[in-house]
Write an enzyme that holds these catalytic residues in place. Structure first.
Site, PDB file in Angstrom:
ATOM      1  N   GLY A   1       0.822  -1.200   0.000  1.00  0.00           N
ATOM      2  CA  GLY A   1       0.000   0.000   0.000  1.00  0.00           C
ATOM      3  C   GLY A   1       0.853   1.245   0.000  1.00  0.00           C
ATOM      4  O   GLY A   1       0.523   2.252   0.627  1.00  0.00           O
ATOM      5  N   ALA A   2       1.973   1.181  -0.746  1.00  0.00           N
ATOM      6  CA  ALA A   2       2.989   2.232  -0.661  1.00  0.00           C
ATOM      7  C   ALA A   2       2.825   3.342  -1.674  1.00  0.00           C
ATOM      8  O   ALA A   2       3.628   4.272  -1.709  1.00  0.00           O
ATOM      9  CB  ALA A   2       4.374   1.608  -0.821  1.00  0.00           C
TER      10      ALA A   2
ATOM     11  N   GLY B   1      -0.915   7.684   0.763  1.00  0.00           N
ATOM     12  CA  GLY B   1      -1.225   7.700   2.181  1.00  0.00           C
ATOM     13  C   GLY B   1      -0.096   7.315   3.113  1.00  0.00           C
ATOM     14  O   GLY B   1       1.066   7.683   2.915  1.00  0.00           O
ATOM     15  N   ILE B   2      -0.440   6.562   4.142  1.00  0.00           N
ATOM     16  CA  ILE B   2       0.524   6.161   5.172  1.00  0.00           C
ATOM     17  C   ILE B   2       1.654   5.340   4.562  1.00  0.00           C
ATOM     18  O   ILE B   2       2.821   5.501   4.913  1.00  0.00           O
ATOM     19  CB  ILE B   2      -0.190   5.342   6.268  1.00  0.00           C
ATOM     20  CG1 ILE B   2      -1.281   6.167   6.937  1.00  0.00           C
ATOM     21  CG2 ILE B   2       0.806   4.846   7.312  1.00  0.00           C
ATOM     22  CD1 ILE B   2      -2.233   5.347   7.783  1.00  0.00           C
ATOM     23  N   GLY B   3       1.295   4.451   3.635  1.00  0.00           N
ATOM     24  CA  GLY B   3       2.319   3.612   3.025  1.00  0.00           C
ATOM     25  C   GLY B   3       3.355   4.415   2.278  1.00  0.00           C
ATOM     26  O   GLY B   3       4.565   4.144   2.373  1.00  0.00           O
TER      27      GLY B   3
ATOM     28  N   TYR C   1     -14.972  -4.185   8.380  1.00  0.00           N
ATOM     29  CA  TYR C   1     -13.681  -3.544   8.594  1.00  0.00           C
ATOM     30  C   TYR C   1     -13.181  -3.792  10.014  1.00  0.00           C
ATOM     31  O   TYR C   1     -12.010  -4.144  10.224  1.00  0.00           O
ATOM     32  CB  TYR C   1     -13.788  -2.043   8.324  1.00  0.00           C
ATOM     33  CG  TYR C   1     -12.473  -1.316   8.447  1.00  0.00           C
ATOM     34  CD1 TYR C   1     -11.490  -1.468   7.474  1.00  0.00           C
ATOM     35  CD2 TYR C   1     -12.204  -0.498   9.532  1.00  0.00           C
ATOM     36  CE1 TYR C   1     -10.267  -0.811   7.585  1.00  0.00           C
ATOM     37  CE2 TYR C   1     -10.992   0.164   9.655  1.00  0.00           C
ATOM     38  CZ  TYR C   1     -10.027  -0.006   8.683  1.00  0.00           C
ATOM     39  OH  TYR C   1      -8.805   0.637   8.803  1.00  0.00           O
TER      40      TYR C   1
ATOM     41  N   SER D   1      -5.797  -0.893  13.491  1.00  0.00           N
ATOM     42  CA  SER D   1      -6.670   0.269  13.677  1.00  0.00           C
ATOM     43  C   SER D   1      -7.403   0.145  14.994  1.00  0.00           C
ATOM     44  O   SER D   1      -7.730  -0.964  15.443  1.00  0.00           O
ATOM     45  CB  SER D   1      -7.693   0.355  12.540  1.00  0.00           C
ATOM     46  OG  SER D   1      -8.698   1.308  12.817  1.00  0.00           O
TER      47      SER D   1
END
Length: 298
Positions: A16-17, A20-22, A171, A145
């Site tokens: 997930g890079a 966002g966070i990734g 989720y 999370s």
């Protein structure tokens, strides 16, 4: 030496890079000299992220691989590719995830949220275990999370959530699964030199929930603003980077961290019987059960 330490020579993979966070995590690792492999679902965003990270870090040891990690075959392709190219893996950051408001199934017939958010972590980690072991001392960081607290238990009788599907419930269950997996992995790897910890990034202004449409994303942002704790990706990535790089965490495993501090997760996340059952179910769902029996997997 930078904030996170000199990572020259360290091989790091972040899923997930491409946003966002990734992406914030990947950029920080590249700036500290890491050999970086980013994984993202969208080819164009992968290409743009690779170019931007090389430009902003001055580090040319950066590459991005495209894969949809809800697909077990594509997870396997990533694992085979890493095995073919790299002799070891020092850091694995499992970050790719999403929330789906509609009931969807993956190419493997698994409810999409569970397939991506949990089985993607589980399968990739176990397929890369040989390379993690080869590093001598490696770290696995799973992005979880606080939403896990909304799930009282994994619904083992309906993992595909076909009875009364709700996106938020799906989720929350996937995030509880992240923690059960992290803690069980830490127990199974005790004494191996590989650590496993989980990070809670908080409410982050990213593309999260945008896959469900603009209205869903706006609702997510509005809810986060009402909580008063909305942060940007760079701030959210600090806990991930702390778990990935901090010297004072060497050898420390099986923890849940928020804002760079260890916290207690929900009581349900410490249920070892549930963790064992989830592990066995995940082995079956990913076709790894036979490999586990012959001792090649933890």
């Amino acid at each position: 030496m930078g904030v996170w330490g000199d990572l020259t020579g360290k091989i790091c993979l972040v899923t997930g890079a491409s946003s966002g966070i990734g992406r914030a995590t990947a950029l920080a690792l590249a700036r500290e000299g890491a050999t970086l492999i980013g994984v993202g679902r969208d080819r164009v965003r992968c290409e743009r992220s690779a170019e931007a990270i090389v430009r902003d870090s001055g580090n040319y040891k950066v590459e991005f691989w495209q894969a949809d990690l809800s697909s077990q075959e594509q997870v396997r392709v990533i694992a085979r590719r890493l095995h073919a190219v790299y002799p070891r893996l020092d850091l694995l950051v499992n970050n790719a995830g999403a929330r789906f408001d509609r009931h969807l199934t993956s190419s493997d017939g698994v409810e999409m949220t569970f397939a991506l958010n949990h089985l993607g972590y589980f399968l990739l980690t176990l397929l890369l275990m040989e390379r993690l072991r080869a590093a001598g001392r490696a770290r696995v960081v799973n992005v979880a999370s606080a939403a896990h607290r909304a799930c009282p238990a994994i619904d083992f009788e309906d993992l595909n959530l076909q009875r009364g599907f709700d996106g938020r419930r799906a989720y929350a269950q996937s995030k509880l699964a992240n923690l059960l997996f992290t803690y069980e992995l830490a127990r199974r790897l005790e004494g191996s030199g590989i650590t496993a910890n989980a990070a809670a990034p908080g409410n982050v202004l990213t593309r999260f929930a945008l896959n469900n449409g603009l209205s869903s994303w706006l609702s997510h942002v509005a809810g986060s603003l009402r909580s008063g704790r909305l942060v940007g990706p760079c701030r959210a990535a600090r806990t991930v980077l702390y778990l990935a790089c901090a010297g004072d965490l060497a050898g420390k495993s099986g923890g849940y961290y928020f804002e760079e501090k260890e916290e207690h997760s929900s009581p349900a996340s410490y249920d070892e019987a549930a963790a064992g059952r989830l592990w066995r179910a995940s082995l079956e769902l990913t076709g790894l059960a036979d490999q586990s029996k012959d001792g090649r997997l933890p």
